[in-house]
Enzyme design. Sequence first.
Site, PDB file in Angstrom:
ATOM      1  N   ASP A 267      72.785  24.703  30.512  1.00  0.00           N
ATOM      2  CA  ASP A 267      74.233  24.561  30.498  1.00  0.00           C
ATOM      3  C   ASP A 267      74.660  23.488  31.498  1.00  0.00           C
ATOM      4  OD1 ASP A 267      76.974  25.726  29.843  1.00  0.00           O
ATOM      5  OD2 ASP A 267      76.908  26.017  32.020  1.00  0.00           O
ATOM      6  N   GLU A 297      72.488  20.123  27.812  1.00  0.00           N
ATOM      7  CA  GLU A 297      73.889  19.844  27.513  1.00  0.00           C
ATOM      8  C   GLU A 297      74.272  18.739  28.507  1.00  0.00           C
ATOM      9  OE1 GLU A 297      78.082  22.248  26.929  1.00  0.00           O
ATOM     10  OE2 GLU A 297      76.851  22.757  28.668  1.00  0.00           O
TER      11      GLU A 297
END
Length: 542
Positions: A267, A297
């Site tokens: 993340d 990400e």
Amino acid sequence: MGSGSTRLIRFRAPSASLAAVVVRSRQGSTEETQWPARREPGNAGWWRADVEAAAGDHYGISVDGGSLLFDPHCWDFEVTQDGPRSVVRQPWPKCVPGRRLIEGPVVYELHVKGFGGSYLGAIEHLDHVVSLGANVVELMPVHPFDARQNYWGYMPLVWGAVHRGYAQEPHRAAEELAEFVAAAHERGLHVWLDVVYNHTGEDEVSLGGAGLRGLDPSVYRLHDDGTPTNDSGCGNDIDPAHPWVRELVIESLDRYADLGVDGFRFDLASLLTRDRGGLVTRITEWGIDRGVTLVAEPWDMGGYQLGRGWPWPSWLQWNDRFRDQVRGFVRGEPGLVRALRQRVQGSPDLLGPDGVVRSLNFITAHDGLTMHDLTMRTDDRHHSWDCGDELRMQQLQHYFTILVLSAGVPMWVMGDEFGRTQQGRDNPYDIDGPISWVDWSAAPEWAELTDFVRALTALRRRHSLAQFRFHGVGAEPDLGWHSHSLAWCSGDLYVMSNAWWEPLTFEVQQAGEWHLALASVPPKTNGLTWTLAPRSIVVLER
């Protein structure tokens, strides 16, 4: 206190003058015992304590007589009425990783509770995932978090434990996650975990306690003026250059990999590069050694590194350009044909020739609208359009066709294949209820869409998506601002996409005996030309 065994607790508290570990027995009494900690010689800032404790006992760390802090290294964790507590347990079982995937990844993102209620409950629906042609399940975070404040799980409290709230027997959370992983492996699926190492969810006011922040606040990033950074949007941004952060991250990854987990999606991964890439380089080396898949990400609120800005070629990258531009094209936005041509062939403009294996393509994920809701809410930020019931099915089939038949790794979120709706909500991070859960009873009424997705993944397995040739209704694609159509040929597949609101007639530009494989709306053909209905997509096969 009840009988137990002697256990070593190590922690870092560089500013402490005095430290201890406090153990509360869970063996039918509330007795607390304090075990003094001593400094580690030659290891500045580190303390250790030998404590007698039994499995299930709660413990915390006391620094200079202050309130109890939880142990960032703990193997188990629980939020109690008295605040967060570390829980004594043995190290997790070590499990066998999954066999190498025969085909490239096709990813199904899910939330454990929303998908099946629990780790074990989710096993019941894995056969459905397999039937769709997906071969990877990506689990939203399973780090412990405060479920009173959050549902998605992106506010981790400790990185190296397993969230008890998804376990049928909370003290067996790690074992039940391992059973889920093993069940996925038995079905030929890999399991990836979404991990959140860019910040922590510590909030002493709402949580009633702290861990890293109370032990060594230097693990958090600060501006030059001493104020905290907030590039995560959640506060508590970690400093990836800090040695303790690096140790905790690798420790956590090792523990999950020991449970058989096959890959990790990081993340807001760009936040982990604020040390000029030292931590990500260490994770990359670790990933190669463990043989796991790493997915970035590659953005956060203060940085954007999609493509060549992420200089670790072994990583996959979430491709938000694919998301936004495919959504916009299918919605009917102008000026996107040129971009669509790049996205379909693996985004070589962003990722170079490796995009065919490094671009993780998605139209939907946990954050944002479900695919169904892209067709029921008009919103420029989401590139969504309320198309009405008459067009909804073909718009969904259009999305899925471009997603599955593009080069790269396709991913969609749980339930998209049967029209799961969040009633237009785009950020239900704190809603633990029907809005966020999969309604399995609704699946039969969307069987047409589900079967369409199965047919698409079957086509993908039969054909190698490489060497793309692009056309329009004729030989050359129309790349102009007002163009809404594109055709492409890859191997023995020929795709014709009409996002315009009028019919368009395409002439197939590649030789061979082409026959209809799939269509969102049946086309009209004389064997040489194919007339597509407005806002429809057709796939031919030879």
